[in-house]
Write a protein that holds these residues in place. Sequence first.
Motif, PDB file in Angstrom:
ATOM      1  N   ASP A 162       0.787  -1.321  -0.035  1.00 29.35           N
ATOM      2  CA  ASP A 162       0.067   0.012   0.083  1.00 29.35           C
ATOM      3  C   ASP A 162       1.025   1.224  -0.004  1.00 29.35           C
ATOM      4  O   ASP A 162       1.139   1.747   0.909  1.00 29.35           O
ATOM      5  CB  ASP A 162      -1.006  -0.082   1.187  1.00 29.35           C
ATOM      6  N   PHE A 163       1.237   1.532  -1.244  1.00 32.04           N
ATOM      7  CA  PHE A 163       2.161   2.857  -1.153  1.00 32.04           C
ATOM      8  C   PHE A 163       1.333   4.035  -0.949  1.00 32.04           C
ATOM      9  O   PHE A 163       2.087   5.026  -0.697  1.00 32.04           O
ATOM     10  CB  PHE A 163       2.713   2.915  -2.616  1.00 32.04           C
ATOM     11  N   GLU A 164       0.075   4.326  -1.096  1.00 31.73           N
ATOM     12  CA  GLU A 164      -0.643   5.673  -0.848  1.00 31.73           C
ATOM     13  C   GLU A 164      -0.285   6.133   0.653  1.00 31.73           C
ATOM     14  O   GLU A 164      -0.437   7.121   0.742  1.00 31.73           O
ATOM     15  CB  GLU A 164      -2.061   5.266  -1.049  1.00 31.73           C
ATOM     16  N   LEU A 165      -0.092   4.978   1.494  1.00 32.27           N
ATOM     17  CA  LEU A 165       0.233   5.456   3.065  1.00 32.27           C
ATOM     18  C   LEU A 165       1.758   5.864   3.302  1.00 32.27           C
ATOM     19  O   LEU A 165       1.840   6.177   4.516  1.00 32.27           O
ATOM     20  CB  LEU A 165      -0.162   4.169   3.837  1.00 32.27           C
ATOM     21  N   VAL A 166       2.519   5.726   2.262  1.00 31.17           N
ATOM     22  CA  VAL A 166       3.937   6.033   2.703  1.00 31.17           C
ATOM     23  C   VAL A 166       4.284   7.249   2.084  1.00 31.17           C
ATOM     24  O   VAL A 166       4.219   7.538   0.611  1.00 31.17           O
ATOM     25  CB  VAL A 166       4.756   5.014   1.824  1.00 31.17           C
ATOM     26  N   ASP A 167       4.653   8.230   2.942  1.00 30.80           N
ATOM     27  CA  ASP A 167       4.841   9.637   2.534  1.00 30.80           C
ATOM     28  C   ASP A 167       6.042   9.761   1.642  1.00 30.80           C
ATOM     29  O   ASP A 167       6.066  10.645   0.618  1.00 30.80           O
ATOM     30  CB  ASP A 167       5.185  10.552   3.649  1.00 30.80           C
ATOM     31  N   ALA A 168       7.144   8.818   1.650  1.00 29.38           N
ATOM     32  CA  ALA A 168       8.175   8.940   0.721  1.00 29.38           C
ATOM     33  C   ALA A 168       7.895   8.816  -0.697  1.00 29.38           C
ATOM     34  O   ALA A 168       8.632   9.228  -1.700  1.00 29.38           O
ATOM     35  CB  ALA A 168       9.102   7.943   1.167  1.00 29.38           C
ATOM     36  N   THR A 169       6.620   8.259  -0.975  1.00 34.32           N
ATOM     37  CA  THR A 169       6.460   7.858  -2.571  1.00 34.32           C
ATOM     38  C   THR A 169       5.695   8.935  -3.298  1.00 34.32           C
ATOM     39  O   THR A 169       6.184   9.015  -4.480  1.00 34.32           O
ATOM     40  CB  THR A 169       5.257   6.770  -2.535  1.00 34.32           C
ATOM     41  N   THR A 170       5.801  10.185  -2.623  1.00 34.49           N
ATOM     42  CA  THR A 170       5.266  11.545  -3.320  1.00 34.49           C
ATOM     43  C   THR A 170       6.635  12.336  -3.227  1.00 34.49           C
ATOM     44  O   THR A 170       6.370  13.483  -3.540  1.00 34.49           O
ATOM     45  CB  THR A 170       4.005  12.081  -2.661  1.00 34.49           C
ATOM     46  N   HIS A 171       7.749  11.926  -2.677  1.00 37.56           N
ATOM     47  CA  HIS A 171       8.824  12.991  -2.538  1.00 37.56           C
ATOM     48  C   HIS A 171       9.324  13.273  -3.789  1.00 37.56           C
ATOM     49  O   HIS A 171       9.572  12.299  -4.799  1.00 37.56           O
ATOM     50  CB  HIS A 171       9.925  12.095  -1.554  1.00 37.56           C
ATOM     51  N   PRO A 172       9.718  14.448  -4.177  1.00 36.88           N
ATOM     52  CA  PRO A 172      10.405  14.738  -5.845  1.00 36.88           C
ATOM     53  C   PRO A 172      11.478  13.867  -5.975  1.00 36.88           C
ATOM     54  O   PRO A 172      11.453  13.651  -7.252  1.00 36.88           O
ATOM     55  CB  PRO A 172      10.957  16.212  -5.551  1.00 36.88           C
ATOM     56  N   LEU A 173      12.351  13.361  -5.142  1.00 38.75           N
ATOM     57  CA  LEU A 173      13.732  12.726  -5.626  1.00 38.75           C
ATOM     58  C   LEU A 173      13.192  11.248  -6.137  1.00 38.75           C
ATOM     59  O   LEU A 173      13.894  10.474  -6.570  1.00 38.75           O
ATOM     60  CB  LEU A 173      14.599  12.606  -4.449  1.00 38.75           C
ATOM     61  N   VAL A 174      11.954  11.018  -5.629  1.00 40.18           N
ATOM     62  CA  VAL A 174      11.525   9.363  -6.043  1.00 40.18           C
ATOM     63  C   VAL A 174      10.801   9.340  -7.489  1.00 40.18           C
ATOM     64  O   VAL A 174      10.912   8.220  -7.958  1.00 40.18           O
ATOM     65  CB  VAL A 174      10.261   9.095  -4.987  1.00 40.18           C
ATOM     66  N   TRP A 175      10.842  10.566  -8.273  1.00 43.19           N
ATOM     67  CA  TRP A 175      10.078  10.716  -9.332  1.00 43.19           C
ATOM     68  C   TRP A 175      11.144  11.325 -10.441  1.00 43.19           C
ATOM     69  O   TRP A 175      11.936  12.177 -10.025  1.00 43.19           O
ATOM     70  CB  TRP A 175       8.902  11.577  -9.265  1.00 43.19           C
ATOM     71  N   ALA A 176      11.240  10.834 -11.692  1.00 40.30           N
ATOM     72  CA  ALA A 176      11.880  11.248 -12.667  1.00 40.30           C
ATOM     73  C   ALA A 176      11.308  12.827 -13.100  1.00 40.30           C
ATOM     74  O   ALA A 176      10.242  13.050 -12.682  1.00 40.30           O
ATOM     75  CB  ALA A 176      12.023  10.425 -13.966  1.00 40.30           C
ATOM     76  N   ASP A 177      12.202  13.277 -13.995  1.00 35.21           N
ATOM     77  CA  ASP A 177      12.001  14.729 -14.364  1.00 35.21           C
ATOM     78  C   ASP A 177      10.429  14.696 -15.137  1.00 35.21           C
ATOM     79  O   ASP A 177       9.771  16.073 -15.097  1.00 35.21           O
ATOM     80  CB  ASP A 177      12.685  15.297 -15.333  1.00 35.21           C
ATOM     81  N   ASP A 178      10.017  13.896 -15.592  1.00 34.34           N
ATOM     82  CA  ASP A 178       8.813  13.745 -16.352  1.00 34.34           C
ATOM     83  C   ASP A 178       7.552  13.600 -15.312  1.00 34.34           C
ATOM     84  O   ASP A 178       6.420  14.063 -15.426  1.00 34.34           O
ATOM     85  CB  ASP A 178       8.613  12.951 -17.328  1.00 34.34           C
ATOM     86  N   ARG A 179       7.761  13.356 -14.170  1.00 31.84           N
ATOM     87  CA  ARG A 179       6.844  13.109 -12.982  1.00 31.84           C
ATOM     88  C   ARG A 179       5.852  11.927 -13.301  1.00 31.84           C
ATOM     89  O   ARG A 179       4.825  11.949 -12.541  1.00 31.84           O
ATOM     90  CB  ARG A 179       6.240  14.251 -12.614  1.00 31.84           C
ATOM     91  N   LEU A 180       6.004  11.492 -14.276  1.00 33.89           N
ATOM     92  CA  LEU A 180       4.959  10.028 -14.764  1.00 33.89           C
ATOM     93  C   LEU A 180       5.932   8.741 -14.448  1.00 33.89           C
ATOM     94  O   LEU A 180       5.073   7.920 -14.176  1.00 33.89           O
ATOM     95  CB  LEU A 180       4.949  10.069 -16.294  1.00 33.89           C
ATOM     96  N   HIS A 181       7.155   8.811 -14.199  1.00 30.13           N
ATOM     97  CA  HIS A 181       7.863   7.931 -14.082  1.00 30.13           C
ATOM     98  C   HIS A 181       8.985   7.849 -12.847  1.00 30.13           C
ATOM     99  O   HIS A 181       9.229   9.065 -12.305  1.00 30.13           O
ATOM    100  CB  HIS A 181       8.720   7.406 -15.423  1.00 30.13           C
ATOM    101  N   LEU A 182       9.088   6.723 -12.261  1.00 31.94           N
ATOM    102  CA  LEU A 182       9.958   6.873 -10.883  1.00 31.94           C
ATOM    103  C   LEU A 182      11.480   7.050 -11.376  1.00 31.94           C
ATOM    104  O   LEU A 182      11.705   6.854 -12.875  1.00 31.94           O
ATOM    105  CB  LEU A 182       9.784   5.316 -10.455  1.00 31.94           C
ATOM    106  N   SER A 183      12.056   7.524 -10.790  1.00 31.07           N
ATOM    107  CA  SER A 183      13.701   7.933 -10.779  1.00 31.07           C
ATOM    108  C   SER A 183      14.259   6.748 -10.260  1.00 31.07           C
ATOM    109  O   SER A 183      13.825   5.403  -9.617  1.00 31.07           O
ATOM    110  CB  SER A 183      14.089   9.152  -9.950  1.00 31.07           C
TER     111      SER A 183
END
Length: 262
Positions: A162-183
Amino acid sequence: MESNSRSAQSYTRYVALGDSQTEGIGDPDGLGGHRGWADRFAELLGAAQPGLRYANLAVRGRRAGQIRAEQLDPAVALRPDLVTVMAGMNDLIRPRLDRPALLADLDAMFGTLIDTGATVVTFTYPDIGGVAPITGPLSPRIYALNADLRTLADEHGVTLIDFELVDATTHPLVWADDRLHLSPLGHDLVARALADTLALPGADDSWRDTLPPVRRGTAEALAVELRWAVRHLLPWIGRRLRGRSSGTGIEPKRPDLLPILA
């Protein structure tokens, strides 16, 4: 964090189904291809359980109905004992969402895969409105899908992360520049979450740890949003208007069960 003390089940045939996240977009492998969380997890699993074979049937841009139509039967034919399914986000970001059809496709995939006797793992999604504020109107769809995923997982006996409940999953560093894909960091987080959930030796719950904040002034934040819109959002809208998919002509990168190489 303390190491996971639970006993891991033994797996020999792991198959991953999904779209661009499972294919590994956003995590270059240094050889012109993509690594991604499924590859990373397979390496962790293979280190713990030598002899593991792994197939990745995911293709970028695929919606749940396409994953069901193109990947489900080949996955069953591989006789896996472990399957991951990440599907539904490409349905949610389309202007028109056919929710009954999406749920029917997820339900059919979960039921078919569970009936093979395999361990099946799926995931809820983080609120991408927290990643790209302009996508905030999609947040209710994400929360609704996550609630449906919890219900379907419970009904079928699917393991849910359940990733919805984990704050780290919306951190900017977790996402690539396009914000559609994970870094790469995001793909690593998902792999470690799987390893923890399946109790691999040495795994722990540090993937849940809060990441340090990224602080920007107002002017810098506005400039970042503008660059993102020009470089990524507008081209994505253009492809949608032309009816094009990023996955057109793309084949699965690992359609057969192969050993994990060092």
